[in-house]
Design an enzyme around this catalytic site. Structure first.
Site, PDB file in Angstrom:
ATOM      1  N   SER A   1      34.858  41.440  34.327  1.00 14.08           N
ATOM      2  CA  SER A   1      36.047  41.304  33.487  1.00 14.08           C
ATOM      3  C   SER A   1      37.146  40.601  34.274  1.00 14.08           C
ATOM      4  CB  SER A   1      36.546  42.674  33.030  1.00 14.08           C
ATOM      5  OG  SER A   1      37.824  42.551  32.432  1.00 14.08           O
TER       6      SER A   1
ATOM      7  N   THR B   1      26.893  36.605  29.035  1.00 14.55           N
ATOM      8  CA  THR B   1      27.939  36.707  30.038  1.00 14.55           C
ATOM      9  C   THR B   1      29.143  37.444  29.452  1.00 14.55           C
ATOM     10  OG1 THR B   1      28.989  34.648  29.343  1.00 14.55           O
ATOM     11  CG2 THR B   1      27.299  34.478  31.024  1.00 14.55           C
TER      12      THR B   1
END
EC number: 1.3.5.2
Length: 353
Positions: A180, A241
């Site tokens: 993240s 992803t």
């Protein structure tokens, strides 16, 4: 058509507020047996050709709900009847945290995308654990774990270890989130030395299948290194992803004024597919590859499957396409499997490589 009208109305309200309201409505529908049954009849996949078994878990269909929508596992009864083959809840952290200041979620309507800097707002792994343990979900549930913001990177492996210990026993699989862009320094943990420590710690704490979620912004060399590490450590797979920090080719005006955050949806689709193809060439069937990022319809889903994805995930596509998102994709996959002469979903995985 009806959902597109609703979408225009939703766009009059802040994205996070709409999320709260819609999620509450879905939970209310799923809370009652008659409405949950009706939802299941309308949306849940029934074609046996869609079923697959990977890392010892049976999935009735390949498209799951990506992490980020149901952060604390409060909607576990919803996702199967709504047509998803599984759900990944979280991201949760060892220490409960409020996330970044609002506003932190933005629509990119011209791109059919989202920009978020949520910052892992969640009630903590300890709060999720009993929900997982007592769930009555009809589909597998995975748990996505991340680093607590207040924990220094040097102690990240211990922090992940705590979360794995708490949610691992009741989750069908664990996903280690080091990708993240919204937690300072988190993506630095994708460096092989740091990642090895974190993944080793998690593997020591759980018998659940463990996967790692990677960023689309990694270099090809870094992707290869992570793939090799995953094989070496005996991970179950890789989720590819996460969101991208790139703003290249965005069509939505004023995006520069929105500030930092990760972009999801079609803007990340090409790179997500590229990363998937690279991973499959590198690891073949030694790892399960879960593809996420810009999957809007059955064509997108099929492209990921034949490129090497055993499972898929969606979030932004669900927002823009509505409640029949998963059903339409699964119906399209089933049609393509039969038209292509495949006996099973697994037979189609990587068939274009």
């Amino acid at each position: 058509m009806l959902y597109q009208i609703l979408l225009r109305l939703f766009f009059l309200v802040s994205p996070e507020r709409v999320h709260t309201l819609v999620f509450a409505a879905l939970r209310a529908i799923a809370a009652f047996t008659p409405t949950r049954w009706l939802l299941n009849r309308l949306c849940a996949p029934t074609d046996p050709i869609l079923g697959t078994e990977v890392f010892g878990v049976h999935f009735p269909a390949p498209l799951g709900l990506a992490a980020g929508f149901d952060k604390d596992g409060e909607g576990l009864k919803v996702w199967g009847p709504l047509g998803f083959g599984y759900a990944e809840v979280g991201t949760v952290t060892a220490i409960a945290q409020p996330g970044n200041p609002k506003p932190r979620l933005f629509r990119l309507p011209a791109d059919r995308g989202l920009l978020n800097r949520m910052g892992f707002n969640n009630h903590g792994a300890a709060a999720l654990a009993p929900r997982l343990a007592t769930r009555t979900s009809t589909v597998p549930i995975g748990a996505n774990i991340g680093k607590s913001k207040i924990v220094e990177p040097a102690f990240a492996s211990s922090d992940y270890r705590v979360s794995a210990r708490q949610v691992g026993p009741a989750a069908d699989f664990l996903v280690v989130n080091v990708s993240s862009p919204n937690t300072p320094g988190l993506r630095d943990l994708q460096a092989i030395g740091e990642l090895r420590k974190i993944l080793s710690a998690v593997l020591e704490e759980t018998t659940a299948p463990v996967l790692v979620k990677i960023a689309p912004d990694l270099s090809d060399a870094d992707i290869d290194e992570i793939a090799d590490l995953a094989v070496e450590l005996g991970l179950a797979g890789i989720v590819a992803t996460n969101t991208t920090i790139s703003r290249a080719a965005l069509k939505t005006t004023g995006v520069e004024d929105l500030g930092a955050g990760g972009v999801s949806g079609p803007p990340v689709a090409a790179r997500s597919l590229e990363v998937l193809r690279r991973l499959y060439r590198r690891v073949g069937d030694r790892l399960v590859l879960i593809s996420v990022g810009g999957i809007e319809d059955a064509d997108d889903a099929w492209a990921r499957i034949i490129a090497g994805a055993s499972l898929l995930q969606g979030y932004t596509g669900f927002i823009y396409r509505g409640g029949f998102y998963a059903k339409r994709i699964h119906d399209g996959i089933a049609q393509r499997l039969r038209a292509g002469g495949f006996a099973s979903l697994q037979d189609a995985v990587g068939s274009a490589t």
